[in-house]
Design a protein around this motif. Structure first.
Motif, PDB file in Angstrom:
ATOM      1  N   ARG A 191       0.837  -1.206   0.000  1.00 37.11           N
ATOM      2  CA  ARG A 191       0.000   0.000   0.000  1.00 37.11           C
ATOM      3  C   ARG A 191       0.871   1.256   0.000  1.00 37.11           C
ATOM      4  O   ARG A 191       0.607   2.206  -0.724  1.00 37.11           O
ATOM      5  CB  ARG A 191      -0.930  -0.008   1.204  1.00 37.11           C
ATOM      6  CG  ARG A 191      -1.871   1.186   1.236  1.00 37.11           C
ATOM      7  CD  ARG A 191      -2.855   1.088   2.399  1.00 37.11           C
ATOM      8  NE  ARG A 191      -3.820   2.149   2.354  1.00 37.11           N
ATOM      9  CZ  ARG A 191      -4.924   2.123   1.631  1.00 37.11           C
ATOM     10  NH1 ARG A 191      -5.190   1.084   0.877  1.00 37.11           N
ATOM     11  NH2 ARG A 191      -5.755   3.140   1.637  1.00 37.11           N
ATOM     12  N   GLN A 192       1.916   1.248   0.808  1.00 37.68           N
ATOM     13  CA  GLN A 192       2.828   2.401   0.867  1.00 37.68           C
ATOM     14  C   GLN A 192       3.505   2.612  -0.480  1.00 37.68           C
ATOM     15  O   GLN A 192       3.669   3.744  -0.934  1.00 37.68           O
ATOM     16  CB  GLN A 192       3.860   2.192   1.970  1.00 37.68           C
ATOM     17  CG  GLN A 192       4.777   3.379   2.160  1.00 37.68           C
ATOM     18  CD  GLN A 192       5.728   3.163   3.323  1.00 37.68           C
ATOM     19  OE1 GLN A 192       5.738   2.123   3.974  1.00 37.68           O
ATOM     20  NE2 GLN A 192       6.546   4.169   3.588  1.00 37.68           N
ATOM     21  N   ALA A 193       3.887   1.526  -1.139  1.00 39.44           N
ATOM     22  CA  ALA A 193       4.511   1.639  -2.469  1.00 39.44           C
ATOM     23  C   ALA A 193       3.545   2.253  -3.461  1.00 39.44           C
ATOM     24  O   ALA A 193       3.925   3.097  -4.283  1.00 39.44           O
ATOM     25  CB  ALA A 193       4.969   0.266  -2.947  1.00 39.44           C
ATOM     26  N   ILE A 194       2.281   1.854  -3.410  1.00 40.76           N
ATOM     27  CA  ILE A 194       1.269   2.416  -4.306  1.00 40.76           C
ATOM     28  C   ILE A 194       1.080   3.899  -4.028  1.00 40.76           C
ATOM     29  O   ILE A 194       1.019   4.722  -4.940  1.00 40.76           O
ATOM     30  CB  ILE A 194      -0.073   1.655  -4.175  1.00 40.76           C
ATOM     31  CG1 ILE A 194       0.077   0.219  -4.666  1.00 40.76           C
ATOM     32  CG2 ILE A 194      -1.182   2.362  -4.943  1.00 40.76           C
ATOM     33  CD1 ILE A 194      -1.104  -0.668  -4.352  1.00 40.76           C
ATOM     34  N   GLU A 195       0.990   4.260  -2.749  1.00 35.92           N
ATOM     35  CA  GLU A 195       0.768   5.660  -2.366  1.00 35.92           C
ATOM     36  C   GLU A 195       1.926   6.569  -2.751  1.00 35.92           C
ATOM     37  O   GLU A 195       1.722   7.721  -3.121  1.00 35.92           O
ATOM     38  CB  GLU A 195       0.544   5.764  -0.857  1.00 35.92           C
ATOM     39  CG  GLU A 195      -0.791   5.253  -0.393  1.00 35.92           C
ATOM     40  CD  GLU A 195      -0.930   5.262   1.126  1.00 35.92           C
ATOM     41  OE1 GLU A 195       0.101   5.309   1.832  1.00 35.92           O
ATOM     42  OE2 GLU A 195      -2.073   5.211   1.593  1.00 35.92           O
ATOM     43  N   GLU A 196       3.150   6.056  -2.657  1.00 38.54           N
ATOM     44  CA  GLU A 196       4.328   6.910  -2.815  1.00 38.54           C
ATOM     45  C   GLU A 196       4.905   6.951  -4.220  1.00 38.54           C
ATOM     46  O   GLU A 196       5.796   7.749  -4.494  1.00 38.54           O
ATOM     47  CB  GLU A 196       5.405   6.469  -1.824  1.00 38.54           C
ATOM     48  CG  GLU A 196       5.013   6.708  -0.382  1.00 38.54           C
ATOM     49  CD  GLU A 196       6.044   6.231   0.610  1.00 38.54           C
ATOM     50  OE1 GLU A 196       7.071   5.654   0.184  1.00 38.54           O
ATOM     51  OE2 GLU A 196       5.823   6.428   1.808  1.00 38.54           O
ATOM     52  N   THR A 197       4.414   6.105  -5.117  1.00 43.87           N
ATOM     53  CA  THR A 197       4.939   6.120  -6.479  1.00 43.87           C
ATOM     54  C   THR A 197       4.406   7.349  -7.209  1.00 43.87           C
ATOM     55  O   THR A 197       3.198   7.508  -7.355  1.00 43.87           O
ATOM     56  CB  THR A 197       4.542   4.837  -7.233  1.00 43.87           C
ATOM     57  OG1 THR A 197       5.031   3.711  -6.519  1.00 43.87           O
ATOM     58  CG2 THR A 197       5.104   4.849  -8.640  1.00 43.87           C
ATOM     59  N   PRO A 198       5.300   8.220  -7.680  1.00 44.24           N
ATOM     60  CA  PRO A 198       4.832   9.455  -8.319  1.00 44.24           C
ATOM     61  C   PRO A 198       4.490   9.266  -9.796  1.00 44.24           C
ATOM     62  O   PRO A 198       5.043   8.406 -10.476  1.00 44.24           O
ATOM     63  CB  PRO A 198       6.041  10.390  -8.182  1.00 44.24           C
ATOM     64  CG  PRO A 198       7.209   9.453  -8.237  1.00 44.24           C
ATOM     65  CD  PRO A 198       6.755   8.186  -7.549  1.00 44.24           C
ATOM     66  N   VAL A 199       3.573  10.089 -10.262  1.00 41.31           N
ATOM     67  CA  VAL A 199       3.323  10.218 -11.699  1.00 41.31           C
ATOM     68  C   VAL A 199       4.340  11.239 -12.183  1.00 41.31           C
ATOM     69  O   VAL A 199       4.451  12.328 -11.615  1.00 41.31           O
ATOM     70  CB  VAL A 199       1.889  10.713 -11.977  1.00 41.31           C
ATOM     71  CG1 VAL A 199       1.688  10.968 -13.457  1.00 41.31           C
ATOM     72  CG2 VAL A 199       0.869   9.718 -11.440  1.00 41.31           C
ATOM     73  N   GLN A 200       5.101  10.885 -13.204  1.00 42.91           N
ATOM     74  CA  GLN A 200       6.144  11.782 -13.693  1.00 42.91           C
ATOM     75  C   GLN A 200       5.812  12.266 -15.088  1.00 42.91           C
ATOM     76  O   GLN A 200       5.310  11.504 -15.919  1.00 42.91           O
ATOM     77  CB  GLN A 200       7.488  11.061 -13.686  1.00 42.91           C
ATOM     78  CG  GLN A 200       7.913  10.642 -12.296  1.00 42.91           C
ATOM     79  CD  GLN A 200       9.196   9.842 -12.314  1.00 42.91           C
ATOM     80  OE1 GLN A 200       9.523   9.189 -13.291  1.00 42.91           O
ATOM     81  NE2 GLN A 200       9.931   9.880 -11.211  1.00 42.91           N
TER      82      GLN A 200
END
Length: 128
Positions: free
Chosen positions: A68-77
């Motif tokens: 969940r943390q990985a999903i939340e923290e992955t940015p759209v670039q």
């Protein structure tokens, strides 16, 4: 209550964020099709999300919380393409952008339908 806290709803939210950013890039490209020196913008998210989720799943904690943390923290670039095929150094291919605009519209509609379906189920459960 699991519907509101599971990773599926979060993933749909993040997907909408990505698709909206992608739509914005495409519209900027179309608006600047005649601007000399303009570089085509594009958004990325899928590869970095895949890598982050894979790392979280393989990590020592490998829990739903880490994913969940990985999903939340992955940015759209948002990136600018380097290549330019026109004499005025504009990199926008209007045909390609039109196709991407339609594809992105369908993807946005699909994700909105999925979110709407999930909330319809929740509404039906609450109403009983």
């Amino acid at each position: 209550m699991e519907l509101l806290t599971n990773n599926t709803l979060l993933m749909m939210q993040r997907s909408m964020n990505y698709l909206w950013t992608k739509q914005s890039c495409i519209l900027d490209n179309v608006a600047n099709v005649e601007t000399p020196g303009y570089k085509t913008k594009y958004a990325t998210f899928e590869e970095s999300l895949e890598n982050a989720v894979r790392s979280a799943a393989q990590g020592s904690t490998g829990t739903t919380t880490a994913i969940r943390q990985a999903i939340e923290e992955t940015p759209v670039q948002v990136h600018e393409a380097e290549e330019s095929t026109r004499l005025d150094d504009n990199g926008v291919n209007i045909t390609e952008q039109a196709v991407e605009l339609v594809r992105n519209g369908y993807q946005l509609q699909y994700v909105m339908d999925a979110i709407s379906s999930d909330f319809s189920l929740l509404r039906a459960a609450i109403g009983r």
